[in-house]
Write a protein that holds these residues in place. Structure first.
Motif, PDB file in Angstrom:
ATOM      1  N   SER A 100       0.831  -1.196   0.000  1.00  0.00           N
ATOM      2  CA  SER A 100       0.000   0.000   0.000  1.00  0.00           C
ATOM      3  C   SER A 100       0.874   1.257   0.000  1.00  0.00           C
ATOM      4  O   SER A 100       2.006   1.245   0.492  1.00  0.00           O
ATOM      5  CB  SER A 100      -0.913   0.011   1.227  1.00  0.00           C
ATOM      6  N   PRO A 101       0.365   2.359  -0.536  1.00  0.00           N
ATOM      7  CA  PRO A 101       1.122   3.628  -0.500  1.00  0.00           C
ATOM      8  C   PRO A 101       1.475   4.056   0.927  1.00  0.00           C
ATOM      9  O   PRO A 101       2.542   4.623   1.164  1.00  0.00           O
ATOM     10  CB  PRO A 101       0.174   4.623  -1.172  1.00  0.00           C
ATOM     11  N   ARG A 102       0.576   3.791   1.856  1.00  0.00           N
ATOM     12  CA  ARG A 102       0.853   4.168   3.250  1.00  0.00           C
ATOM     13  C   ARG A 102       2.059   3.407   3.788  1.00  0.00           C
ATOM     14  O   ARG A 102       2.898   3.968   4.502  1.00  0.00           O
ATOM     15  CB  ARG A 102      -0.382   3.878   4.106  1.00  0.00           C
ATOM     16  N   HIS A 103       2.156   2.125   3.446  1.00  0.00           N
ATOM     17  CA  HIS A 103       3.298   1.319   3.898  1.00  0.00           C
ATOM     18  C   HIS A 103       4.591   1.839   3.272  1.00  0.00           C
ATOM     19  O   HIS A 103       5.635   1.882   3.937  1.00  0.00           O
ATOM     20  CB  HIS A 103       3.063  -0.140   3.518  1.00  0.00           C
ATOM     21  N   CYS A 105       5.208   4.929   2.367  1.00  0.00           N
ATOM     22  CA  CYS A 105       5.556   6.174   3.071  1.00  0.00           C
ATOM     23  C   CYS A 105       6.162   5.885   4.437  1.00  0.00           C
ATOM     24  O   CYS A 105       7.095   6.575   4.876  1.00  0.00           O
ATOM     25  CB  CYS A 105       4.314   7.044   3.228  1.00  0.00           C
ATOM     26  N   ASN A 106       5.658   4.852   5.107  1.00  0.00           N
ATOM     27  CA  ASN A 106       6.198   4.471   6.413  1.00  0.00           C
ATOM     28  C   ASN A 106       7.647   4.015   6.290  1.00  0.00           C
ATOM     29  O   ASN A 106       8.506   4.363   7.111  1.00  0.00           O
ATOM     30  CB  ASN A 106       5.334   3.363   7.023  1.00  0.00           C
ATOM     31  N   VAL A 109       9.848   7.140   5.678  1.00  0.00           N
ATOM     32  CA  VAL A 109      10.053   7.948   6.892  1.00  0.00           C
ATOM     33  C   VAL A 109      11.061   7.286   7.820  1.00  0.00           C
ATOM     34  O   VAL A 109      11.947   7.950   8.388  1.00  0.00           O
ATOM     35  CB  VAL A 109       8.705   8.170   7.612  1.00  0.00           C
ATOM     36  N   GLN A 110      10.959   5.958   7.989  1.00  0.00           N
ATOM     37  CA  GLN A 110      11.878   5.265   8.887  1.00  0.00           C
ATOM     38  C   GLN A 110      13.310   5.299   8.356  1.00  0.00           C
ATOM     39  O   GLN A 110      14.262   5.416   9.131  1.00  0.00           O
ATOM     40  CB  GLN A 110      11.411   3.820   9.095  1.00  0.00           C
ATOM     41  N   VAL A 111      13.475   5.182   7.041  1.00  0.00           N
ATOM     42  CA  VAL A 111      14.813   5.284   6.453  1.00  0.00           C
ATOM     43  C   VAL A 111      15.384   6.677   6.695  1.00  0.00           C
ATOM     44  O   VAL A 111      16.556   6.841   7.050  1.00  0.00           O
ATOM     45  CB  VAL A 111      14.765   4.973   4.943  1.00  0.00           C
ATOM     46  N   LEU A 112      14.554   7.691   6.510  1.00  0.00           N
ATOM     47  CA  LEU A 112      14.993   9.065   6.718  1.00  0.00           C
ATOM     48  C   LEU A 112      15.414   9.303   8.173  1.00  0.00           C
ATOM     49  O   LEU A 112      16.380  10.018   8.442  1.00  0.00           O
ATOM     50  CB  LEU A 112      13.872  10.026   6.339  1.00  0.00           C
ATOM     51  N   CYS A 113      14.717   8.679   9.102  1.00  0.00           N
ATOM     52  CA  CYS A 113      15.065   8.822  10.524  1.00  0.00           C
ATOM     53  C   CYS A 113      16.404   8.161  10.855  1.00  0.00           C
ATOM     54  O   CYS A 113      17.082   8.556  11.810  1.00  0.00           O
ATOM     55  CB  CYS A 113      13.965   8.228  11.398  1.00  0.00           C
TER      56      CYS A 113
END
Length: 259
Positions: A100-103, A105-106, A109-113
């Motif tokens: 899913s697109p939401r997954h 994006c998740n 975000v975690q990679v960016l963190c």
């Protein structure tokens, strides 16, 4: 429902649900009047998971800004990291479970963190650092949507692994399940037929929680050795959160002497 008990009255009901245990949620009176046929459909995976993550994370290039060199360096490092073989394999596994697109994006975000702020670029280590944890979480979410019988099949396979029987076939798994039911004195109605259990086993194969250990197609499916793709810790976490998991089922996983 009362009219359907006569032989000359028939009805067909088609329903769509994202829950794998939707039939278990029906009342017994309703379930007894239907012959259930369940078809599982997975969402089509994206053509390129790495490309989707790159599109979410790459910085826009604007010549009017003074950071053009940094943007180019960031995007170049991102592309190199996301397209490396190890990261591609990890992303494919994550998107197989949930595309899913939401997954997506998740994941981004975690990679960016995880990115090192001093270096200011994303590396393959940042991707791999979040991969294993997210795979565990994804399996737990999938198991939380299983039926009680499918849970029993997973726990039976896990118990066989603990007994150093790492690639049991369906018949061995069902025998382990029946052995456990002999010690089930909790009063819960957890006894299912071999046909229903085999259907549940096929669902686990379709969800990739279980996989055949060999590539042969000569032997009947029920006799082909299979491997459990879920760890005991993941299964334990999912059982604790599953609304239909009985106390006996949780004990059966945790204690070897039960069953």
């Amino acid at each position: 429902l009362d009219a359907m008990q006569t032989s000359n009255v028939q009805a067909s009901l088609v329903g769509i649900s994202s829950r794998h245990d939707c039939l278990e949620l029906l009342e017994k009176r309703v379930r007894s009047r239907f012959s259930h046929r369940k078809l599982l459909f997975s969402s089509p995976p994206p053509a390129d998971p790495s490309g989707m993550i790159i599109q979410l994370l790459k910085l826009p290039t604007d010549p009017a800004l003074n950071n053009v060199n940094y943007v180019q360096r960031f995007n170049r490092a991102l592309t190199q990291a996301a397209t490396s073989p190890a990261v591609r394999k990890m992303l494919d596994r994550l998107f197989d479970c949930n595309c899913s697109p939401r997954h997506a994006c998740n994941i981004a975000v975690q990679v960016l963190c995880k990115m090192n702020r001093e270096e200011g670029i994303i590396t393959s280590k940042d991707f791999l650092a979040i991969g294993e944890g997210m795979l565990v979480e994804t399996h737990v979410e999938v198991i939380k949507g299983l039926s009680v019988l499918e849970l029993y099949m997973l726990v039976a396979m896990c118990r066989l692994e603990q007994k150093e029987r790492e690639s049991p076939n369906f018949e061995e798994v069902y025998a382990q399940y029946e052995e456990g039911q002999l010690t089930n004195t909790s009063g819960s109605s957890d006894r299912f037929s071999r046909v229903a259990a085999y259907r549940a086993f096929e669902n686990l194969l379709a969800l990739e929680l279980v996989a055949f250990a060999d590539g042969t197609r000569v032997v009947l499916k029920r006799y082909r050795p299979a491997t459990l793709l879920v760890g005991q810790q993941e299964l334990h976490a999912a059982l604790q959160a599953h609304p239909k998991a009985t106390p006996f089922l949780k004990r059966w996983l945790s204690h070897e002497h039960v069953g």
